[in-house]
Design a protein around this motif. Structure first.
Motif, PDB file in Angstrom:
ATOM      1  N   THR A 143       0.850  -1.189   0.000  1.00 55.03           N
ATOM      2  CA  THR A 143       0.000   0.000   0.000  1.00 55.03           C
ATOM      3  C   THR A 143       0.885   1.238   0.000  1.00 55.03           C
ATOM      4  OG1 THR A 143      -1.781  -1.146   1.137  1.00 55.03           O
ATOM      5  CG2 THR A 143      -1.807   1.253   1.242  1.00 55.03           C
ATOM      6  N   TYR A 144       0.553   2.175  -0.886  1.00 60.44           N
ATOM      7  CA  TYR A 144       1.432   3.332  -1.090  1.00 60.44           C
ATOM      8  C   TYR A 144       0.611   4.616  -1.077  1.00 60.44           C
ATOM      9  CZ  TYR A 144       5.362   6.023  -2.849  1.00 60.44           C
ATOM     10  OH  TYR A 144       6.378   6.933  -2.960  1.00 60.44           O
ATOM     11  N   ALA A 145       1.185   5.637  -0.483  1.00 63.12           N
ATOM     12  CA  ALA A 145       0.571   6.971  -0.459  1.00 63.12           C
ATOM     13  C   ALA A 145       1.523   7.949  -1.143  1.00 63.12           C
ATOM     14  CB  ALA A 145       0.302   7.407   0.979  1.00 63.12           C
ATOM     15  N   ARG A 146       1.031   8.619  -2.164  1.00 64.11           N
ATOM     16  CA  ARG A 146       1.872   9.596  -2.857  1.00 64.11           C
ATOM     17  C   ARG A 146       1.216  10.967  -2.792  1.00 64.11           C
ATOM     18  NH1 ARG A 146      -0.208  10.631  -8.040  1.00 64.11           N
ATOM     19  NH2 ARG A 146      -1.831   9.139  -8.710  1.00 64.11           N
ATOM     20  N   ARG A 147       2.049  11.971  -2.801  1.00 63.70           N
ATOM     21  CA  ARG A 147       1.560  13.348  -2.769  1.00 63.70           C
ATOM     22  C   ARG A 147       1.199  13.826  -4.177  1.00 63.70           C
ATOM     23  NH1 ARG A 147       2.354  16.646   1.676  1.00 63.70           N
ATOM     24  NH2 ARG A 147       3.748  15.878   3.331  1.00 63.70           N
ATOM     25  N   ASP A 148       0.122  14.578  -4.235  1.00 64.43           N
ATOM     26  CA  ASP A 148      -0.233  15.317  -5.443  1.00 64.43           C
ATOM     27  C   ASP A 148      -0.564  16.726  -4.984  1.00 64.43           C
ATOM     28  OD1 ASP A 148      -1.051  16.285  -7.849  1.00 64.43           O
ATOM     29  OD2 ASP A 148      -2.846  15.033  -8.007  1.00 64.43           O
ATOM     30  N   GLN A 149       0.472  17.549  -4.932  1.00 64.92           N
ATOM     31  CA  GLN A 149       0.370  18.900  -4.363  1.00 64.92           C
ATOM     32  C   GLN A 149      -0.073  18.793  -2.899  1.00 64.92           C
ATOM     33  OE1 GLN A 149      -1.896  21.452  -7.009  1.00 64.92           O
ATOM     34  NE2 GLN A 149      -0.668  20.875  -8.784  1.00 64.92           N
TER      35      GLN A 149
ATOM     36  N   LEU B 145     -10.040  -4.657   2.611  1.00 64.99           N
ATOM     37  CA  LEU B 145     -10.200  -3.266   2.203  1.00 64.99           C
ATOM     38  C   LEU B 145      -9.448  -3.024   0.903  1.00 64.99           C
ATOM     39  CD1 LEU B 145      -9.445  -1.442   5.607  1.00 64.99           C
ATOM     40  CD2 LEU B 145     -11.541  -2.619   4.903  1.00 64.99           C
ATOM     41  N   VAL B 146     -10.058  -2.239   0.023  1.00 70.36           N
ATOM     42  CA  VAL B 146      -9.404  -1.846  -1.222  1.00 70.36           C
ATOM     43  C   VAL B 146      -9.369  -0.329  -1.277  1.00 70.36           C
ATOM     44  CG1 VAL B 146      -9.505  -1.889  -3.736  1.00 70.36           C
ATOM     45  CG2 VAL B 146     -10.137  -3.935  -2.425  1.00 70.36           C
ATOM     46  N   LEU B 147      -8.181   0.222  -1.515  1.00 70.25           N
ATOM     47  CA  LEU B 147      -8.004   1.659  -1.678  1.00 70.25           C
ATOM     48  C   LEU B 147      -7.591   1.913  -3.123  1.00 70.25           C
ATOM     49  CD1 LEU B 147      -6.371   0.895   1.369  1.00 70.25           C
ATOM     50  CD2 LEU B 147      -7.223   3.219   1.565  1.00 70.25           C
ATOM     51  N   ASP B 148      -8.504   2.474  -3.871  1.00 68.13           N
ATOM     52  CA  ASP B 148      -8.297   2.690  -5.302  1.00 68.13           C
ATOM     53  C   ASP B 148      -8.180   4.193  -5.551  1.00 68.13           C
ATOM     54  OD1 ASP B 148      -8.179   2.587  -8.045  1.00 68.13           O
ATOM     55  OD2 ASP B 148     -10.243   1.886  -8.311  1.00 68.13           O
ATOM     56  N   ASP B 149      -6.954   4.697  -5.485  1.00 68.35           N
ATOM     57  CA  ASP B 149      -6.694   6.132  -5.648  1.00 68.35           C
ATOM     58  C   ASP B 149      -7.575   6.971  -4.720  1.00 68.35           C
ATOM     59  OD1 ASP B 149      -4.734   5.666  -7.488  1.00 68.35           O
ATOM     60  OD2 ASP B 149      -5.990   6.062  -9.241  1.00 68.35           O
ATOM     61  N   VAL B 150      -7.527   6.632  -3.441  1.00 69.11           N
ATOM     62  CA  VAL B 150      -8.284   7.380  -2.432  1.00 69.11           C
ATOM     63  C   VAL B 150      -7.577   8.705  -2.170  1.00 69.11           C
ATOM     64  CG1 VAL B 150      -9.001   7.407  -0.011  1.00 69.11           C
ATOM     65  CG2 VAL B 150      -9.217   5.306  -1.354  1.00 69.11           C
ATOM     66  N   ARG B 151      -8.258   9.792  -2.362  1.00 72.33           N
ATOM     67  CA  ARG B 151      -7.676  11.127  -2.224  1.00 72.33           C
ATOM     68  C   ARG B 151      -8.029  11.697  -0.846  1.00 72.33           C
ATOM     69  NH1 ARG B 151      -6.073  13.021  -7.298  1.00 72.33           N
ATOM     70  NH2 ARG B 151      -6.115  15.197  -6.598  1.00 72.33           N
ATOM     71  N   LEU B 152      -6.987  12.129  -0.136  1.00 76.54           N
ATOM     72  CA  LEU B 152      -7.153  12.626   1.217  1.00 76.54           C
ATOM     73  C   LEU B 152      -6.432  13.961   1.377  1.00 76.54           C
ATOM     74  CD1 LEU B 152      -6.293   9.334   3.129  1.00 76.54           C
ATOM     75  CD2 LEU B 152      -8.585  10.269   2.819  1.00 76.54           C
ATOM     76  N   PRO B 153      -6.956  14.822   2.235  1.00 81.67           N
ATOM     77  CA  PRO B 153      -6.240  16.066   2.513  1.00 81.67           C
ATOM     78  C   PRO B 153      -5.012  15.813   3.380  1.00 81.67           C
ATOM     79  CG  PRO B 153      -8.150  15.887   3.921  1.00 81.67           C
ATOM     80  CD  PRO B 153      -8.236  14.742   2.969  1.00 81.67           C
ATOM     81  N   GLU B 154      -4.131  16.785   3.419  1.00 81.69           N
ATOM     82  CA  GLU B 154      -2.930  16.689   4.258  1.00 81.69           C
ATOM     83  C   GLU B 154      -3.293  16.387   5.702  1.00 81.69           C
ATOM     84  OE1 GLU B 154       1.026  16.597   5.260  1.00 81.69           O
ATOM     85  OE2 GLU B 154       0.263  16.930   3.223  1.00 81.69           O
ATOM     86  N   SER B 155      -4.418  16.928   6.159  1.00 83.76           N
ATOM     87  CA  SER B 155      -4.825  16.768   7.561  1.00 83.76           C
ATOM     88  C   SER B 155      -5.223  15.346   7.915  1.00 83.76           C
ATOM     89  CB  SER B 155      -5.993  17.708   7.873  1.00 83.76           C
ATOM     90  OG  SER B 155      -7.107  17.405   7.039  1.00 83.76           O
ATOM     91  N   ALA B 156      -5.308  14.445   6.928  1.00 85.73           N
ATOM     92  CA  ALA B 156      -5.669  13.055   7.204  1.00 85.73           C
ATOM     93  C   ALA B 156      -4.496  12.248   7.742  1.00 85.73           C
ATOM     94  CB  ALA B 156      -6.211  12.395   5.940  1.00 85.73           C
ATOM     95  N   MET B 157      -3.275  12.719   7.548  1.00 90.26           N
ATOM     96  CA  MET B 157      -2.109  11.970   8.005  1.00 90.26           C
ATOM     97  C   MET B 157      -1.932  12.117   9.509  1.00 90.26           C
ATOM     98  SD  MET B 157       1.872  12.195   6.744  1.00 90.26           S
ATOM     99  CE  MET B 157       2.245  13.660   7.717  1.00 90.26           C
ATOM    100  N   LEU B 158      -1.568  11.030  10.194  1.00 88.07           N
ATOM    101  CA  LEU B 158      -1.220  11.092  11.610  1.00 88.07           C
ATOM    102  C   LEU B 158       0.150  11.757  11.725  1.00 88.07           C
ATOM    103  CD1 LEU B 158      -2.294   7.486  12.691  1.00 88.07           C
ATOM    104  CD2 LEU B 158      -3.506   9.613  13.199  1.00 88.07           C
ATOM    105  N   PRO B 159       0.243  12.954  12.266  1.00 89.86           N
ATOM    106  CA  PRO B 159       1.487  13.721  12.154  1.00 89.86           C
ATOM    107  C   PRO B 159       2.645  13.190  12.993  1.00 89.86           C
ATOM    108  CG  PRO B 159      -0.116  14.916  13.481  1.00 89.86           C
ATOM    109  CD  PRO B 159      -0.835  13.749  12.894  1.00 89.86           C
ATOM    110  N   GLU B 160       2.348  12.464  14.066  1.00 88.65           N
ATOM    111  CA  GLU B 160       3.412  12.056  14.982  1.00 88.65           C
ATOM    112  C   GLU B 160       3.972  10.668  14.695  1.00 88.65           C
ATOM    113  OE1 GLU B 160       4.656  14.223  17.078  1.00 88.65           O
ATOM    114  OE2 GLU B 160       3.175  15.682  16.380  1.00 88.65           O
TER     115      GLU B 160
END
Length: 390
Positions: free
Chosen positions: A151-157, A219-234
């Motif tokens: 599972t991979y998360a990439r930034r798009d702006q 669970l399947v994540l198919d190009d799920v788009r999330l705001p920056e605030s969705a990441m657990l910062p710590e």
């Protein structure tokens, strides 16, 4: 004839538990007797459990995230949480799993690694059982080796895009939020994914022979788009999800012993009532030898669990000690349930008695939150200082 004692009475376990923790334990035991046990056979046989209704009841009881502090959580001792897990699993491992995943995985991840905004948004509702969480780490090809996840998360702006598949996720198809762990260009990171986000889908895994009173999903994540605030910062790196797993493993140290206690107490009761060749089955030496051996295993495992609870409450519990407890409790509980089954004869294969249901459930508990072999290697590393995982 003497007055029969329960296995924990023989060990004087009650004297090792303080009054506050004992009151919590007794409250939860009464709840399971009144609200859960009458339905266990139907839930297990049908494989259909009312998770949302149960979550709200558990929220009223105060057990969801009970060992966390603030944000609507009770802030109990770690030992009290362990005893709660014991009583819930004495009913059924699937029900304790629901509480563990909600509180020790999903809620703990947010509580430990989340922003204040994330905590205030999710934790109070999750503590009340109004919002259900799941913890998505395991993948179809990566269980014991989570670092290999695909599972991979990439930034798009300013947006994160998640792609991947997670499997064996408790509560996944009924959850409101999924704590999803994914590789990024930097490190493994955690993301809070509302399950109504476009591109997110979940299906319940059918045909289970174990943990049937529990929802297990893919669970399947198919190009799920999330705001920056969705990441657990710590949380950065594998230490994030592993810390959550240790919270869940601690609950299992106690929880598995609930299944063992229930199996043994049901078997003792059966042997006192079942007559064979003119006297109770309990009156034969062969029966008493078996019951005695199982009681020694259960009592010594419980004393270890309580010691680990004390260490955790003192802030001194180490991961390898959690592995010690999880390995011992589940292994002994599974052996006890298996050894109880033949004492019940043909009755032991029916849902009229809990032992084979517990044994089947414990087959899953033995594997999840780290297989027995993973915990053996963790203990071995602590003893020798040598890394033998690869």
């Amino acid at each position: 004839m003497t007055t029969p004692q329960t296995p924990f009475e023989l060990f004087g376990i009650d004297g090792l538990i303080d009054a506050t923790d004992a009151k919590i334990q007794n409250t939860i035991r009464d709840f399971t007797d009144d609200h859960l046990r009458p339905h266990l056979t139907d839930w297990y046989e049908s494989g259909d459990v009312p998770v949302r209704e149960l979550a709200r009841e558990f929220g009223k009881l105060g057990v969801l995230g009970m060992h966390l502090t603030g944000y609507g959580c009770e802030g109990t001792s770690a030992t009290a949480y362990g005893l709660a897990c014991l009583e819930l699993e004495a009913a059924d491992s699937g029900l304790r799993t629901l509480v563990s995943v909600q509180g020790s995985l999903a809620m703990y991840a947010i509580h430990r690694w989340g922003s204040e905004e994330q905590k205030h948004h999710w934790l109070p509702a999750m503590a009340r059982g109004e919002a259900i969480g799941c913890f998505a780490l395991t993948e179809p090809d990566f269980g014991s080796d989570p670092a290999g996840m695909r599972t991979y998360a990439r930034r798009d702006q300013s947006v994160w895009i998640l792609t991947g598949t997670k499997k064996w996720i408790t509560n996944g198809s009924v959850a409101d939020v999924a704590v999803v762990w994914a590789h990024t260009d930097d490190k493994i990171r955690g993301f809070l994914v509302p399950t109504d986000t476009p591109g997110f889908s979940a299906r319940q895994i059918p045909n289970k022979l174990s943990l049937r009173a529990s929802v297990t999903s893919e669970l399947v994540l198919d190009d799920v788009r999330l705001p920056e605030s969705a990441m657990l910062p710590e949380a950065a790196g594998l230490a994030g999800p592993l810390a959550c797993l240790n919270e869940a493993r601690f609950g299992i140290v106690f929880g598995a012993l609930g299944a063992a206690r229930d199996s043994l107490e049901a078997t003792i009761s059966y042997t006192l009532e079942r007559e064979i060749f003119g006297k109770p089955l309990a009156g034969y030496q062969a029966t008493q030898l078996k019951l005695s051996d199982m009681t020694v295993k259960l009592g010594t495992a419980m004393m270890l669990a309580l010691q680990l609870g004390r260490l955790k409450d003192a802030g001194q519990l180490r991961p390898e000690q959690i592995s010690l407890g999880k390995l011992n409790s589940v292994r002994e509980a599974l052996n006890i349930a298996r050894d109880c089954r033949p004492i019940l004869g043909a009755n032991g294969i029916t849902l009229d008695y809990p032992v084979l249901r517990h044994a089947n459930n414990l087959e899953s508990v033995l594997t999840y939150e780290g297989t027995a072999e993973i915990h053996q290697l963790t203990i071995g590393r602590a003893l020798t200082g040598q890394q033998a995982f690869r």
